[in-house]
Design an enzyme around this catalytic site. Sequence first.
Site, PDB file in Angstrom:
ATOM      1  N   ASP A 181       0.832  -1.211   0.000  1.00 56.62           N
ATOM      2  CA  ASP A 181       0.000   0.000   0.000  1.00 56.62           C
ATOM      3  C   ASP A 181       0.864   1.258   0.000  1.00 56.62           C
ATOM      4  OD1 ASP A 181      -2.377   1.385  -0.078  1.00 56.62           O
ATOM      5  OD2 ASP A 181      -2.752   1.241   2.083  1.00 56.62           O
ATOM      6  N   HIS A 184       2.220   3.249  -9.066  1.00 62.60           N
ATOM      7  CA  HIS A 184       2.018   1.813  -9.331  1.00 62.60           C
ATOM      8  C   HIS A 184       3.197   1.246 -10.130  1.00 62.60           C
ATOM      9  CE1 HIS A 184      -1.824   2.202  -7.560  1.00 62.60           C
ATOM     10  NE2 HIS A 184      -2.421   2.795  -8.570  1.00 62.60           N
ATOM     11  N   LEU A 236      10.828 -20.538  -4.739  1.00 65.59           N
ATOM     12  CA  LEU A 236       9.933 -19.571  -4.086  1.00 65.59           C
ATOM     13  C   LEU A 236       8.583 -19.650  -4.777  1.00 65.59           C
ATOM     14  CD1 LEU A 236       9.707 -16.900  -2.178  1.00 65.59           C
ATOM     15  CD2 LEU A 236       9.889 -15.681  -4.339  1.00 65.59           C
ATOM     16  N   ARG A 281       2.066  -4.757   6.235  1.00 64.14           N
ATOM     17  CA  ARG A 281       1.328  -3.759   5.458  1.00 64.14           C
ATOM     18  C   ARG A 281       2.136  -2.477   5.435  1.00 64.14           C
ATOM     19  NH1 ARG A 281      -4.940  -2.445   4.589  1.00 64.14           N
ATOM     20  NH2 ARG A 281      -4.654  -0.711   3.147  1.00 64.14           N
TER      21      ARG A 281
HETATM   22  C1  IPE Z   1      -5.472  -2.755  -0.146  1.00 64.05           C
HETATM   23  O1  IPE Z   1      -5.128  -1.429  -0.378  1.00 64.05           O
HETATM   24  C2  IPE Z   1      -5.448  -3.516  -1.410  1.00 64.05           C
HETATM   25  C3  IPE Z   1      -4.163  -3.621  -2.096  1.00 64.05           C
HETATM   26  C4  IPE Z   1      -2.993  -3.200  -1.685  1.00 64.05           C
HETATM   27  C5  IPE Z   1      -4.211  -4.300  -3.343  1.00 64.05           C
HETATM   28  P1  IPE Z   1      -6.232  -0.292  -0.481  1.00 64.05           P
HETATM   29  O2  IPE Z   1      -5.485   0.983  -0.637  1.00 64.05           O
HETATM   30  O3  IPE Z   1      -7.201  -0.629  -1.556  1.00 64.05           O
HETATM   31  O4  IPE Z   1      -6.951  -0.403   0.929  1.00 64.05           O
HETATM   32  P2  IPE Z   1      -7.933   0.606   1.687  1.00 64.05           P
HETATM   33  O5  IPE Z   1      -9.021   0.979   0.745  1.00 64.05           O
HETATM   34  O6  IPE Z   1      -7.112   1.797   2.069  1.00 64.05           O
HETATM   35  O7  IPE Z   1      -8.401  -0.154   2.883  1.00 64.05           O
HETATM   36  C1  IPE Z   2      -1.644   0.202  -3.373  1.00 66.10           C
HETATM   37  O1  IPE Z   2      -1.386   1.561  -3.400  1.00 66.10           O
HETATM   38  C2  IPE Z   2      -1.852  -0.389  -4.752  1.00 66.10           C
HETATM   39  C3  IPE Z   2      -3.225  -0.828  -5.032  1.00 66.10           C
HETATM   40  C4  IPE Z   2      -4.217  -0.843  -4.211  1.00 66.10           C
HETATM   41  C5  IPE Z   2      -3.466  -1.290  -6.374  1.00 66.10           C
HETATM   42  P1  IPE Z   2      -2.564   2.612  -3.369  1.00 66.10           P
HETATM   43  O2  IPE Z   2      -2.935   2.929  -4.793  1.00 66.10           O
HETATM   44  O3  IPE Z   2      -3.675   2.141  -2.530  1.00 66.10           O
HETATM   45  O4  IPE Z   2      -1.839   3.860  -2.725  1.00 66.10           O
HETATM   46  P2  IPE Z   2      -2.491   4.906  -1.712  1.00 66.10           P
HETATM   47  O5  IPE Z   2      -3.039   4.124  -0.570  1.00 66.10           O
HETATM   48  O6  IPE Z   2      -3.532   5.653  -2.472  1.00 66.10           O
HETATM   49  O7  IPE Z   2      -1.331   5.772  -1.326  1.00 66.10           O
HETATM   50 MG    MG Z   3      -4.120   2.392  -0.564  1.00 65.59          MG
END
Ligand code: IPE
Ligand code: IPE
Ligand code: MG
Length: 258
Positions: free
Chosen positions: A25, A42, A136, A190
Amino acid sequence: MAFISSTRAIPEALQVPRHVAIIMDGNGRWARRHFLPRVAGHKRGVETVRTMVKACMARGVEYLTLFAFSSENWRRPEEEVSFLMGLFVSSLESELNKLNSNGVRLKVIGDLSRFPPRLVEVIRQGEELTAKNSRLTLTIAANYGGRWDIVQALNHLSSQNPGKAGAYSEDDLAPHLAMAYAPEPDLFVRTGGEQRISNFLLWQLAYTEFYFTDQLWPEFDDAALDAAIDSYRCRERRFGRTSEQLAAILAPAATDDA
Ligand code: IPE
Ligand code: IPE
Ligand code: MG
């Protein structure tokens, strides 16, 4: 092969986590901090995936599971979702041969029915190509949700046993879960500062050690992984028992004298 269930028996608590599961995240926030569009985060995140695969292999981790797209991520703007789909395809295409030659077995868990056909095809090819590798196991959770997993497992189990209702056990259900090929995660990480599961591996995390860090996924590196593993090593994994019981198992002579 069936793995030990943490609620049905006591798994071995190893120094190096055998299975690490990560919610990657913070890509969007990383991009914003660098005055870039979210999708640039990303893209950078894929580089961290590459780094982590190598780092896990070097440390003797046998299973690495990465949450790439949740069943709720469809709620994001359409351009971001379609960028992510394209990024999955291009990353898989460019990395597959390298993963294969490094002995990585690729697995993808989640409901693939909503994915573009090209993505589903690349996933299937990748899983087939790497199926016999054993150094792995890299699992990508894509359109995955912990609730979806439990419900699909239940549906699968009940379709195999028509007419049998209400008498199922954990041991009956577990083989139908999406990750039945892997032991339960030892360490959950996380990045990005949030302290929640966001519908990741609900069943499988029953006795997993949790580690949260404010570091954003694109900046997570070898040292950050080592910090997570160091923290894991300091945990006392009791699985329901008392500290005294554990001490007696680990050092029976010392407790006899006491
Ligand atoms: C969780 O991240 C899902 C992934 C990393 C793929 P999100 O950014 O979607 O989670 P929330 O919405 O903050 O809980
Ligand atoms: C996690 O990063 C990747 C996916 C959920 C695909 P985010 O896109 O959720 O990044 P933030 O949480 O907005 O910073
Ligand atoms: Mg996120």
